[in-house]
Design a protein around this motif. Structure first.
Motif, PDB file in Angstrom:
ATOM      1  N   ALA A  21      38.431  27.881  35.939  1.00 32.35           N
ATOM      2  CA  ALA A  21      37.117  28.218  35.438  1.00 32.35           C
ATOM      3  C   ALA A  21      36.694  29.530  35.653  1.00 32.35           C
ATOM      4  N   HIS A  22      37.405  30.307  36.340  1.00 32.32           N
ATOM      5  CA  HIS A  22      37.050  31.557  36.762  1.00 32.32           C
ATOM      6  C   HIS A  22      38.104  32.784  36.331  1.00 32.32           C
ATOM      7  N   LEU A  23      39.195  32.052  35.594  1.00 36.14           N
ATOM      8  CA  LEU A  23      40.235  33.154  35.339  1.00 36.14           C
ATOM      9  C   LEU A  23      40.169  33.439  33.943  1.00 36.14           C
ATOM     10  N   PRO A  24      39.657  34.519  33.301  1.00 31.81           N
ATOM     11  CA  PRO A  24      39.435  34.732  31.926  1.00 31.81           C
ATOM     12  C   PRO A  24      40.593  34.650  31.165  1.00 31.81           C
ATOM     13  N   SER A  48      47.295  42.836  35.066  1.00 32.26           N
ATOM     14  CA  SER A  48      47.479  42.103  33.670  1.00 32.26           C
ATOM     15  C   SER A  48      49.172  42.295  33.431  1.00 32.26           C
ATOM     16  N   LYS A  49      49.701  43.112  33.840  1.00 32.66           N
ATOM     17  CA  LYS A  49      51.037  43.432  33.397  1.00 32.66           C
ATOM     18  C   LYS A  49      52.010  42.226  34.105  1.00 32.66           C
ATOM     19  N   VAL A  50      51.613  42.033  35.418  1.00 33.79           N
ATOM     20  CA  VAL A  50      52.421  40.969  36.155  1.00 33.79           C
ATOM     21  C   VAL A  50      51.948  39.545  35.502  1.00 33.79           C
ATOM     22  N   HIS A  51      50.477  39.524  35.222  1.00 35.46           N
ATOM     23  CA  HIS A  51      50.155  38.034  34.565  1.00 35.46           C
ATOM     24  C   HIS A  51      51.159  38.080  33.205  1.00 35.46           C
ATOM     25  N   PRO A  92      42.834  38.155  38.082  1.00 37.52           N
ATOM     26  CA  PRO A  92      41.532  37.554  38.276  1.00 37.52           C
ATOM     27  C   PRO A  92      40.778  38.168  36.956  1.00 37.52           C
ATOM     28  N   GLY A  93      41.189  39.342  36.063  1.00 36.78           N
ATOM     29  CA  GLY A  93      40.705  39.998  35.209  1.00 36.78           C
ATOM     30  C   GLY A  93      40.193  41.153  35.544  1.00 36.78           C
ATOM     31  N   ALA A  95      37.324  44.568  36.023  1.00 40.22           N
ATOM     32  CA  ALA A  95      36.019  44.679  36.674  1.00 40.22           C
ATOM     33  C   ALA A  95      35.893  46.334  36.145  1.00 40.22           C
ATOM     34  N   SER A  96      34.785  46.904  36.497  1.00 45.16           N
ATOM     35  CA  SER A  96      34.431  48.410  36.090  1.00 45.16           C
ATOM     36  C   SER A  96      35.340  49.133  37.099  1.00 45.16           C
ATOM     37  N   GLY A  97      36.127  49.951  36.692  1.00 41.30           N
ATOM     38  CA  GLY A  97      36.932  50.793  37.519  1.00 41.30           C
ATOM     39  C   GLY A  97      38.395  50.048  38.195  1.00 41.30           C
ATOM     40  N   GLY A  98      38.582  49.109  37.625  1.00 45.23           N
ATOM     41  CA  GLY A  98      39.868  48.234  38.079  1.00 45.23           C
ATOM     42  C   GLY A  98      39.823  46.822  37.923  1.00 45.23           C
ATOM     43  N   ASP A  99      40.747  46.220  38.627  1.00 45.10           N
ATOM     44  CA  ASP A  99      40.627  44.643  38.454  1.00 45.10           C
ATOM     45  C   ASP A  99      39.763  44.114  39.417  1.00 45.10           C
ATOM     46  N   LYS A 100      39.222  42.850  39.299  1.00 48.38           N
ATOM     47  CA  LYS A 100      38.453  42.241  40.124  1.00 48.38           C
ATOM     48  C   LYS A 100      39.157  41.697  41.176  1.00 48.38           C
ATOM     49  N   PRO A 101      38.471  41.591  42.288  1.00 48.11           N
ATOM     50  CA  PRO A 101      39.045  41.137  43.598  1.00 48.11           C
ATOM     51  C   PRO A 101      39.898  39.858  43.451  1.00 48.11           C
ATOM     52  N   PRO A 102      40.835  39.717  44.219  1.00 44.56           N
ATOM     53  CA  PRO A 102      41.563  38.208  44.408  1.00 44.56           C
ATOM     54  C   PRO A 102      40.652  37.099  44.417  1.00 44.56           C
ATOM     55  N   ARG A 103      40.703  35.987  44.013  1.00 42.05           N
ATOM     56  CA  ARG A 103      39.995  35.040  44.188  1.00 42.05           C
ATOM     57  C   ARG A 103      39.994  34.551  45.647  1.00 42.05           C
ATOM     58  N   ARG A 104      38.878  34.131  46.421  1.00 36.92           N
ATOM     59  CA  ARG A 104      38.699  33.815  47.532  1.00 36.92           C
ATOM     60  C   ARG A 104      39.394  32.438  47.859  1.00 36.92           C
TER      61      ARG A 104
END
Length: 195
Positions: A21-24, A48-51, A92-93, A95-104
């Motif tokens: 539900a948190h992975l766009p 994104s490339k690894v995804h 994780p998708g 964020a501004s300036g890069g990717d979001k943090p890893p899901r906890r």
């Protein structure tokens, strides 16, 4: 753990949908390990490339990490020798300036089981602040730079490294000791571990 047990664990991870539900961009866990892998590289989360490819470190960060470690692609992707386990297994998708943090959720859910499959005498590279905060919790007051510089204060089987994203080129210019002092030690430790 046997190869069969490790394969069963990998299949369970591949089927995980805890964070869906948190992975766009959808669920696609990316990790690689086996009971004989004596080098463990714990990173952040797939980009994104690894995804898209499903191959860990299959991007410019991976190129730089291979340069630092002097691992060729064949060795790095040989799961019998090198385990590639991120803090968050799915992209994780942005964020501004890069990717979001890893899901906890990932590390507490899966890491203990994955690490239990690996040899006890492994060398572990903690790549980036998320891996370092999780596995070196007593060092939270230190900056990533201080952790890398003071690596001898940790287990001889653990090495903290900066994340090899594009920003690391700026960091390396500001910290020339990393290339001069740390990389030779890193490479020697990896060569001895994989010998």
């Amino acid at each position: 753990m046997s190869e069969t047990g490790a394969a069963a664990l990998a299949a369970r991870i591949a089927a995980c949908k805890v964070c869906a539900a948190h992975l766009p961009h959808g669920v696609r866990p990316v990790a690689s390990f086996s009971p004989t892998a004596r080098l463990l590289i714990i990173g952040q989360a797939p980009g994104s490339k690894v995804h898209l490819s499903g191959i860990p470190w299959d991007d410019k960060s991976g190129d730089r990490l291979r340069e630092w470690t002097e691992l060729d692609r064949e060795t790095m992707y040989d799961a019998s020798r090198v385990a590639l386990v991120p803090m968050g297994f799915c992209y994780p998708g942005k964020a501004s300036g890069g990717d979001k943090p890893p899901r906890r959720e990932c590390a507490p859910l899966w890491h203990e089981e994955v690490l239990a499959t690996l040899p006890q005498d492994r060398l572990t590279l903690l790549v980036g602040t998320y891996a370092q905060a999780y596995y070196l919790p007593d060092t939270r007051r230190l900056s990533m730079t201080e952790r890398v510089r003071r690596f001898t204060e940790f287990s001889p089987r653990v090495l903290p490294l900066p994340h090899p994203a594009w920003r690391s080129t700026i960091w390396m210019r500001q910290n020339p000791w990393f290339e001069a002092e740390i990389l030779p030690i890193l490479r020697a430790k990896i060569a001895a571990t994989l010998a």
